[in-house]
Write a protein that holds these residues in place. Structure first.
Motif, PDB file in Angstrom:
ATOM      1  N   ILE A   1       0.843  -1.204   0.000  1.00 23.28           N
ATOM      2  CA  ILE A   1       0.000   0.000   0.000  1.00 23.28           C
ATOM      3  C   ILE A   1       0.871   1.245   0.000  1.00 23.28           C
ATOM      4  O   ILE A   1       0.625   2.188  -0.762  1.00 23.28           O
ATOM      5  CB  ILE A   1      -0.955  -0.003   1.214  1.00 23.28           C
ATOM      6  CG1 ILE A   1      -2.014  -1.088   1.045  1.00 23.28           C
ATOM      7  CG2 ILE A   1      -1.608   1.370   1.397  1.00 23.28           C
ATOM      8  CD1 ILE A   1      -2.874  -1.318   2.281  1.00 23.28           C
ATOM      9  N   ARG A   2       1.896   1.258   0.817  1.00 26.61           N
ATOM     10  CA  ARG A   2       2.784   2.428   0.896  1.00 26.61           C
ATOM     11  C   ARG A   2       3.455   2.703  -0.460  1.00 26.61           C
ATOM     12  O   ARG A   2       3.535   3.842  -0.902  1.00 26.61           O
ATOM     13  CB  ARG A   2       3.821   2.205   1.990  1.00 26.61           C
ATOM     14  CG  ARG A   2       4.600   3.439   2.355  1.00 26.61           C
ATOM     15  CD  ARG A   2       5.432   3.144   3.609  1.00 26.61           C
ATOM     16  NE  ARG A   2       6.411   4.168   3.800  1.00 26.61           N
ATOM     17  CZ  ARG A   2       6.216   5.257   4.513  1.00 26.61           C
ATOM     18  NH1 ARG A   2       5.070   5.473   5.111  1.00 26.61           N
ATOM     19  NH2 ARG A   2       7.171   6.151   4.638  1.00 26.61           N
ATOM     20  N   ARG A   3       3.903   1.645  -1.130  1.00 28.83           N
ATOM     21  CA  ARG A   3       4.526   1.808  -2.450  1.00 28.83           C
ATOM     22  C   ARG A   3       3.537   2.374  -3.460  1.00 28.83           C
ATOM     23  O   ARG A   3       3.881   3.237  -4.265  1.00 28.83           O
ATOM     24  CB  ARG A   3       5.073   0.473  -2.955  1.00 28.83           C
ATOM     25  CG  ARG A   3       6.457   0.183  -2.453  1.00 28.83           C
ATOM     26  CD  ARG A   3       7.070  -1.005  -3.201  1.00 28.83           C
ATOM     27  NE  ARG A   3       7.696  -1.834  -2.205  1.00 28.83           N
ATOM     28  CZ  ARG A   3       7.463  -3.109  -2.002  1.00 28.83           C
ATOM     29  NH1 ARG A   3       6.617  -3.765  -2.754  1.00 28.83           N
ATOM     30  NH2 ARG A   3       8.074  -3.772  -1.063  1.00 28.83           N
ATOM     31  N   ARG A   4       2.316   1.866  -3.444  1.00 28.64           N
ATOM     32  CA  ARG A   4       1.298   2.354  -4.382  1.00 28.64           C
ATOM     33  C   ARG A   4       0.971   3.828  -4.134  1.00 28.64           C
ATOM     34  O   ARG A   4       0.832   4.598  -5.084  1.00 28.64           O
ATOM     35  CB  ARG A   4       0.022   1.524  -4.264  1.00 28.64           C
ATOM     36  CG  ARG A   4       0.123   0.153  -4.860  1.00 28.64           C
ATOM     37  CD  ARG A   4      -1.220  -0.538  -4.751  1.00 28.64           C
ATOM     38  NE  ARG A   4      -1.129  -1.928  -5.127  1.00 28.64           N
ATOM     39  CZ  ARG A   4      -1.891  -2.885  -4.637  1.00 28.64           C
ATOM     40  NH1 ARG A   4      -2.821  -2.604  -3.743  1.00 28.64           N
ATOM     41  NH2 ARG A   4      -1.742  -4.117  -5.042  1.00 28.64           N
ATOM     42  N   LEU A   5       0.827   4.191  -2.871  1.00 24.86           N
ATOM     43  CA  LEU A   5       0.518   5.594  -2.554  1.00 24.86           C
ATOM     44  C   LEU A   5       1.668   6.506  -2.986  1.00 24.86           C
ATOM     45  O   LEU A   5       1.441   7.600  -3.500  1.00 24.86           O
ATOM     46  CB  LEU A   5       0.222   5.760  -1.064  1.00 24.86           C
ATOM     47  CG  LEU A   5      -1.041   5.064  -0.554  1.00 24.86           C
ATOM     48  CD1 LEU A   5      -1.176   5.235   0.952  1.00 24.86           C
ATOM     49  CD2 LEU A   5      -2.282   5.551  -1.273  1.00 24.86           C
ATOM     50  N   THR A   6       2.887   6.046  -2.805  1.00 29.35           N
ATOM     51  CA  THR A   6       4.051   6.813  -3.235  1.00 29.35           C
ATOM     52  C   THR A   6       4.037   6.963  -4.758  1.00 29.35           C
ATOM     53  O   THR A   6       4.258   8.055  -5.283  1.00 29.35           O
ATOM     54  CB  THR A   6       5.353   6.121  -2.784  1.00 29.35           C
ATOM     55  OG1 THR A   6       5.351   6.051  -1.350  1.00 29.35           O
ATOM     56  CG2 THR A   6       6.577   6.874  -3.244  1.00 29.35           C
ATOM     57  N   ALA A   7       3.756   5.875  -5.467  1.00 28.07           N
ATOM     58  CA  ALA A   7       3.718   5.913  -6.931  1.00 28.07           C
ATOM     59  C   ALA A   7       2.628   6.852  -7.439  1.00 28.07           C
ATOM     60  O   ALA A   7       2.786   7.470  -8.493  1.00 28.07           O
ATOM     61  CB  ALA A   7       3.505   4.507  -7.492  1.00 28.07           C
ATOM     62  N   GLU A   8       1.537   6.985  -6.678  1.00 28.66           N
ATOM     63  CA  GLU A   8       0.454   7.889  -7.061  1.00 28.66           C
ATOM     64  C   GLU A   8       0.752   9.341  -6.686  1.00 28.66           C
ATOM     65  O   GLU A   8      -0.042  10.229  -6.979  1.00 28.66           O
ATOM     66  CB  GLU A   8      -0.851   7.466  -6.374  1.00 28.66           C
ATOM     67  CG  GLU A   8      -1.400   6.149  -6.857  1.00 28.66           C
ATOM     68  CD  GLU A   8      -2.579   5.665  -6.008  1.00 28.66           C
ATOM     69  OE1 GLU A   8      -3.054   6.410  -5.114  1.00 28.66           O
ATOM     70  OE2 GLU A   8      -3.020   4.529  -6.237  1.00 28.66           O
ATOM     71  N   GLY A   9       1.882   9.569  -5.990  1.00 32.75           N
ATOM     72  CA  GLY A   9       2.249  10.919  -5.590  1.00 32.75           C
ATOM     73  C   GLY A   9       1.499  11.413  -4.361  1.00 32.75           C
ATOM     74  O   GLY A   9       1.471  12.616  -4.087  1.00 32.75           O
TER      75      GLY A   9
END
Length: 195
Positions: free
Chosen positions: A122-130
């Motif tokens: 989840i943290r990686r996805r949120l980071t990728a979404e900015g």
């Protein structure tokens, strides 16, 4: 690494509950939305603060008895810090029924430790979404150590079952109960679910 009979039984018994939790609790969308983030982090606090005092001592005793390398660690303290960052008060813990055996406690810890693997994703996805990550340190409290912790937990689980200090049935019951507690605790409030 070949999955042990205990891990296979846990996965099979908890797969439906895991899938239901992911769909119904909508954790990732709620954490990504500033309007629902604080309430979702508070729900995680209530879950961990309720689970840890009941399951960690039993798991730690098994760990010591078997000379294993897994040491239960509190995530509730870190989540409380995240709530402070979000300007929120720390809520009271949720109150589950205590596990009846060390084996059941391992099932509960399986649910909590497994959530860290999902938290990293989840943290990686949120980071990728900015998206900002304010108040979300609890999603990845151990960083690169997460995989080693998971393997150490799997080793403890296997040793406990092989030694007879826990049974697969106990562990599975604990995992099922742990997911049921997570489902009750992490569900969005009715007003949020209706939005």
């Amino acid at each position: 690494m070949i999955a042990s009979p205990a891990l296979l039984a846990l996965r099979e018994a908890t797969a439906p509950a895991h899938e239901t939790l992911e769909v119904q609790a909508r954790i990732e969308p709620r954490l990504s939305d500033p309007a629902t983030r604080a309430a979702t982090v508070a729900a995680f606090y209530r879950f961990h603060a309720g689970l840890e005092p009941l399951s960690h001592p039993l798991a730690a005793a098994l760990n010591a008895a078997l000379g294993a390398a897994f040491e239960p660690r509190s995530r509730a303290n870190g989540i409380a810090q995240d709530l402070t960052i979000l300007g929120q008060r720390v809520p009271p813990p949720a109150r589950p029924a205590a596990p009846a055996s060390a084996g059941e406690a391992l099932g509960w810890v399986y649910v909590a430790e497994g959530s860290m693997l999902g938290g990293r994703i989840i943290r990686r996805r949120l980071t990728a979404e900015g998206r900002d990550l304010d108040g979300l340190d609890f999603l990845d409290p151990y960083g690169e150590e997460t995989g080693a912790r998971w393997r150490a937990f799997m080793d403890l689980l296997d040793r406990a079952c092989v030694s007879g200090l826990a049974t697969i049935d106990q562990v599975v019951k604990g995992g099922v109960d742990g997911f049921a507690f997570a489902h009750r605790t992490l569900q969005p409030p009715p007003q949020e679910a209706a939005a």
